[in-house]
Design a protein around this motif. Sequence first.
Motif, PDB file in Angstrom:
ATOM      1  N   VAL A  39     -43.875 -34.092 -43.888  1.00 17.10           N
ATOM      2  CA  VAL A  39     -42.763 -34.913 -44.387  1.00 17.10           C
ATOM      3  C   VAL A  39     -41.981 -34.160 -45.457  1.00 17.10           C
ATOM      4  O   VAL A  39     -40.746 -34.202 -45.478  1.00 17.10           O
ATOM      5  CB  VAL A  39     -43.289 -36.264 -44.917  1.00 17.10           C
ATOM      6  CG1 VAL A  39     -42.216 -37.010 -45.694  1.00 17.10           C
ATOM      7  CG2 VAL A  39     -43.796 -37.108 -43.769  1.00 17.10           C
ATOM      8  N   ILE A  43     -37.977 -33.277 -45.234  1.00 16.94           N
ATOM      9  CA  ILE A  43     -37.020 -33.655 -46.278  1.00 16.94           C
ATOM     10  C   ILE A  43     -36.283 -32.425 -46.791  1.00 16.94           C
ATOM     11  O   ILE A  43     -35.071 -32.449 -46.994  1.00 16.94           O
ATOM     12  CB  ILE A  43     -37.740 -34.406 -47.423  1.00 16.94           C
ATOM     13  CG1 ILE A  43     -38.190 -35.781 -46.937  1.00 16.94           C
ATOM     14  CG2 ILE A  43     -36.835 -34.540 -48.641  1.00 16.94           C
ATOM     15  CD1 ILE A  43     -39.084 -36.520 -47.912  1.00 16.94           C
ATOM     16  N   TYR A  44     -37.009 -31.313 -46.981  1.00 13.93           N
ATOM     17  CA  TYR A  44     -36.374 -30.073 -47.425  1.00 13.93           C
ATOM     18  C   TYR A  44     -35.346 -29.600 -46.394  1.00 13.93           C
ATOM     19  O   TYR A  44     -34.250 -29.175 -46.759  1.00 13.93           O
ATOM     20  CB  TYR A  44     -37.432 -28.989 -47.659  1.00 13.93           C
ATOM     21  CG  TYR A  44     -36.847 -27.661 -48.049  1.00 13.93           C
ATOM     22  CD1 TYR A  44     -36.353 -27.449 -49.331  1.00 13.93           C
ATOM     23  CD2 TYR A  44     -36.783 -26.619 -47.132  1.00 13.93           C
ATOM     24  CE1 TYR A  44     -35.802 -26.237 -49.684  1.00 13.93           C
ATOM     25  CE2 TYR A  44     -36.240 -25.401 -47.475  1.00 13.93           C
ATOM     26  CZ  TYR A  44     -35.751 -25.209 -48.752  1.00 13.93           C
ATOM     27  OH  TYR A  44     -35.208 -24.018 -49.101  1.00 13.93           O
ATOM     28  N   ILE A  47     -32.212 -31.658 -46.640  1.00  9.15           N
ATOM     29  CA  ILE A  47     -31.441 -31.291 -47.839  1.00  9.15           C
ATOM     30  C   ILE A  47     -30.672 -29.996 -47.609  1.00  9.15           C
ATOM     31  O   ILE A  47     -29.495 -29.884 -47.974  1.00  9.15           O
ATOM     32  CB  ILE A  47     -32.377 -31.187 -49.062  1.00  9.15           C
ATOM     33  CG1 ILE A  47     -32.870 -32.570 -49.464  1.00  9.15           C
ATOM     34  CG2 ILE A  47     -31.672 -30.510 -50.230  1.00  9.15           C
ATOM     35  CD1 ILE A  47     -33.960 -32.559 -50.511  1.00  9.15           C
TER      36      ILE A  47
END
Length: 60
Positions: A39, A43-44, A47
């Motif tokens: 996860v 998310i990285y 971004i």
Amino acid sequence: MQLNAMAVLFKSLMGDVSGADVSKSFELMGKGMLGIFIVMVLIYGVIVMLNKSTGSKNTK
């Protein structure tokens, strides 16, 4: 094996703890940590993609 010796020495309120219980708990903990890592990588990635697509363009 030292792990079995530690498991035999531990007595809980619900009963004795066996080596199989300890190995199952380590397996479950490993799966949880792997899920958290996946996860975080997702998310990285989101971004980074948002930064590339909406980053400020400095034209002088």
